[in-house]
Design a protein around this motif. Structure first.
Motif, PDB file in Angstrom:
ATOM      1  N   CYS A   1     -34.062 -44.942  43.192  1.00  0.00           N
ATOM      2  CA  CYS A   1     -33.265 -45.817  42.323  1.00  0.00           C
ATOM      3  C   CYS A   1     -33.471 -45.461  40.864  1.00  0.00           C
ATOM      4  N   PHE A   2     -34.706 -45.212  40.479  1.00  0.00           N
ATOM      5  CA  PHE A   2     -34.978 -44.861  39.095  1.00  0.00           C
ATOM      6  C   PHE A   2     -34.566 -43.425  38.778  1.00  0.00           C
ATOM      7  N   MET A   3     -34.548 -42.559  39.774  1.00  0.00           N
ATOM      8  CA  MET A   3     -34.038 -41.204  39.555  1.00  0.00           C
ATOM      9  C   MET A   3     -32.545 -41.245  39.266  1.00  0.00           C
ATOM     10  N   VAL A   4     -31.835 -42.130  39.920  1.00  0.00           N
ATOM     11  CA  VAL A   4     -30.410 -42.305  39.652  1.00  0.00           C
ATOM     12  C   VAL A   4     -30.195 -42.776  38.220  1.00  0.00           C
ATOM     13  N   LEU A   5     -31.078 -43.639  37.738  1.00  0.00           N
ATOM     14  CA  LEU A   5     -30.976 -44.069  36.345  1.00  0.00           C
ATOM     15  C   LEU A   5     -31.184 -42.906  35.384  1.00  0.00           C
ATOM     16  N   CYS A   6     -32.087 -41.985  35.736  1.00  0.00           N
ATOM     17  CA  CYS A   6     -32.290 -40.794  34.895  1.00  0.00           C
ATOM     18  C   CYS A   6     -31.036 -39.927  34.874  1.00  0.00           C
ATOM     19  N   TYR A   7     -30.394 -39.758  36.016  1.00  0.00           N
ATOM     20  CA  TYR A   7     -29.144 -38.995  36.048  1.00  0.00           C
ATOM     21  C   TYR A   7     -28.049 -39.700  35.258  1.00  0.00           C
ATOM     22  N   GLY A   8     -28.003 -41.009  35.341  1.00  0.00           N
ATOM     23  CA  GLY A   8     -27.035 -41.758  34.551  1.00  0.00           C
ATOM     24  C   GLY A   8     -27.285 -41.583  33.066  1.00  0.00           C
TER      25      GLY A   8
ATOM     26  N   MET B   1     -12.025 -46.687  22.223  1.00  0.00           N
ATOM     27  CA  MET B   1     -13.470 -46.588  22.125  1.00  0.00           C
ATOM     28  C   MET B   1     -13.846 -45.109  22.087  1.00  0.00           C
ATOM     29  N   GLU B   2     -14.570 -44.711  21.072  1.00  0.00           N
ATOM     30  CA  GLU B   2     -14.956 -43.305  20.986  1.00  0.00           C
ATOM     31  C   GLU B   2     -16.130 -43.014  21.904  1.00  0.00           C
ATOM     32  N   GLN B   3     -16.361 -41.749  22.140  1.00  0.00           N
ATOM     33  CA  GLN B   3     -17.325 -41.361  23.166  1.00  0.00           C
ATOM     34  C   GLN B   3     -18.760 -41.709  22.793  1.00  0.00           C
ATOM     35  N   LYS B   4     -19.103 -41.630  21.521  1.00  0.00           N
ATOM     36  CA  LYS B   4     -20.465 -41.970  21.108  1.00  0.00           C
ATOM     37  C   LYS B   4     -20.740 -43.462  21.345  1.00  0.00           C
ATOM     38  N   HIS B   5     -19.749 -44.282  21.053  1.00  0.00           N
ATOM     39  CA  HIS B   5     -19.883 -45.719  21.270  1.00  0.00           C
ATOM     40  C   HIS B   5     -20.012 -46.023  22.769  1.00  0.00           C
ATOM     41  N   LEU B   6     -19.211 -45.362  23.586  1.00  0.00           N
ATOM     42  CA  LEU B   6     -19.290 -45.528  25.035  1.00  0.00           C
ATOM     43  C   LEU B   6     -20.645 -45.072  25.560  1.00  0.00           C
ATOM     44  N   SER B   7     -21.140 -43.970  25.020  1.00  0.00           N
ATOM     45  CA  SER B   7     -22.445 -43.463  25.429  1.00  0.00           C
ATOM     46  C   SER B   7     -23.548 -44.459  25.114  1.00  0.00           C
ATOM     47  N   ASN B   8     -23.484 -45.069  23.949  1.00  0.00           N
ATOM     48  CA  ASN B   8     -24.502 -46.061  23.580  1.00  0.00           C
ATOM     49  C   ASN B   8     -24.443 -47.284  24.485  1.00  0.00           C
ATOM     50  N   TRP B   9     -23.240 -47.733  24.831  1.00  0.00           N
ATOM     51  CA  TRP B   9     -23.102 -48.867  25.746  1.00  0.00           C
ATOM     52  C   TRP B   9     -23.649 -48.527  27.131  1.00  0.00           C
ATOM     53  N   LEU B  10     -23.355 -47.333  27.613  1.00  0.00           N
ATOM     54  CA  LEU B  10     -23.863 -46.931  28.930  1.00  0.00           C
ATOM     55  C   LEU B  10     -25.381 -46.872  28.935  1.00  0.00           C
ATOM     56  N   LYS B  11     -25.961 -46.356  27.857  1.00  0.00           N
ATOM     57  CA  LYS B  11     -27.420 -46.283  27.770  1.00  0.00           C
ATOM     58  C   LYS B  11     -28.033 -47.684  27.720  1.00  0.00           C
ATOM     59  N   LEU B  12     -27.394 -48.588  27.006  1.00  0.00           N
ATOM     60  CA  LEU B  12     -27.882 -49.960  26.948  1.00  0.00           C
ATOM     61  C   LEU B  12     -27.829 -50.617  28.325  1.00  0.00           C
ATOM     62  N   ILE B  13     -26.754 -50.384  29.052  1.00  0.00           N
ATOM     63  CA  ILE B  13     -26.630 -50.926  30.409  1.00  0.00           C
ATOM     64  C   ILE B  13     -27.691 -50.325  31.326  1.00  0.00           C
ATOM     65  N   LEU B  14     -27.940 -49.019  31.199  1.00  0.00           N
ATOM     66  CA  LEU B  14     -28.954 -48.371  32.027  1.00  0.00           C
ATOM     67  C   LEU B  14     -30.345 -48.914  31.715  1.00  0.00           C
ATOM     68  N   ILE B  15     -30.627 -49.187  30.451  1.00  0.00           N
ATOM     69  CA  ILE B  15     -31.919 -49.774  30.091  1.00  0.00           C
ATOM     70  C   ILE B  15     -32.052 -51.162  30.722  1.00  0.00           C
ATOM     71  N   GLY B  16     -30.988 -51.945  30.674  1.00  0.00           N
ATOM     72  CA  GLY B  16     -31.015 -53.273  31.288  1.00  0.00           C
ATOM     73  C   GLY B  16     -31.229 -53.217  32.785  1.00  0.00           C
ATOM     74  N   VAL B  17     -30.548 -52.298  33.446  1.00  0.00           N
ATOM     75  CA  VAL B  17     -30.714 -52.151  34.900  1.00  0.00           C
ATOM     76  C   VAL B  17     -32.132 -51.682  35.223  1.00  0.00           C
ATOM     77  N   GLY B  18     -32.670 -50.788  34.410  1.00  0.00           N
ATOM     78  CA  GLY B  18     -34.039 -50.323  34.628  1.00  0.00           C
ATOM     79  C   GLY B  18     -35.063 -51.433  34.463  1.00  0.00           C
ATOM     80  N   ILE B  19     -34.874 -52.267  33.449  1.00  0.00           N
ATOM     81  CA  ILE B  19     -35.792 -53.393  33.245  1.00  0.00           C
ATOM     82  C   ILE B  19     -35.694 -54.370  34.418  1.00  0.00           C
ATOM     83  N   CYS B  20     -34.482 -54.653  34.867  1.00  0.00           N
ATOM     84  CA  CYS B  20     -34.315 -55.538  36.036  1.00  0.00           C
ATOM     85  C   CYS B  20     -34.974 -54.937  37.272  1.00  0.00           C
ATOM     86  N   GLY B  21     -34.837 -53.633  37.463  1.00  0.00           N
ATOM     87  CA  GLY B  21     -35.476 -52.976  38.600  1.00  0.00           C
ATOM     88  C   GLY B  21     -36.986 -53.051  38.528  1.00  0.00           C
ATOM     89  N   LEU B  22     -37.543 -52.859  37.322  1.00  0.00           N
ATOM     90  CA  LEU B  22     -38.993 -52.969  37.175  1.00  0.00           C
ATOM     91  C   LEU B  22     -39.472 -54.381  37.465  1.00  0.00           C
TER      92      LEU B  22
END
Length: 106
Positions: A61-68, A1-22
């Motif tokens: 919690c949301f600040m941690v998402l920003c760092y992620g 898995m290349e780094q750009k693909h991994l980065s996109n997956w991590l961002k997608l996961i962070l968006i999902g966690v943020g929506i669940c938190g909201l």
């Protein structure tokens, strides 16, 4: 898995966690608090102070998402483990932890 693909997956996961938190912080917890107020009317004057306290507790919690998000962006830019980035993340992490400690222990 290349780094750009991994980065996109991590961002997608962070968006999902943020929506669940909201959803939890702005829908589930207030609805639970309102149901407690209807069951125990003597506690209804404590609803808003506790709800505000819980909302404030969600800020770190949301600040941690920003760092992620920053870390996943650095992974996508192939700058994931540079010394400058590690120092920046470490200093900001400790300052946020200290600020949260002051906020909750005053």
């Amino acid at each position: 898995m290349e780094q750009k693909h991994l980065s996109n997956w991590l961002k997608l996961i962070l968006i999902g966690v943020g929506i669940c938190g909201l959803i939890i912080y702005f829908f589930v917890i207030p609805m639970y608090g309102l149901s407690l107020c209807s069951l125990y009317p003597e506690f209804s004057n404590r609803f808003w102070p506790w709800l505000l306290f819980i909302w404030i507790s969600g800020i770190p919690c949301f600040m941690v998402l920003c760092y992620g998000w920053k870390i996943s962006s650095n992974i996508g830019n192939d700058q994931s483990f540079t010394e400058k980035k590690c120092f920046f993340v470490e200093i900001n992490f400790y300052s946020v932890c200290f600020g949260c400690r002051i906020l909750f222990c005053w």
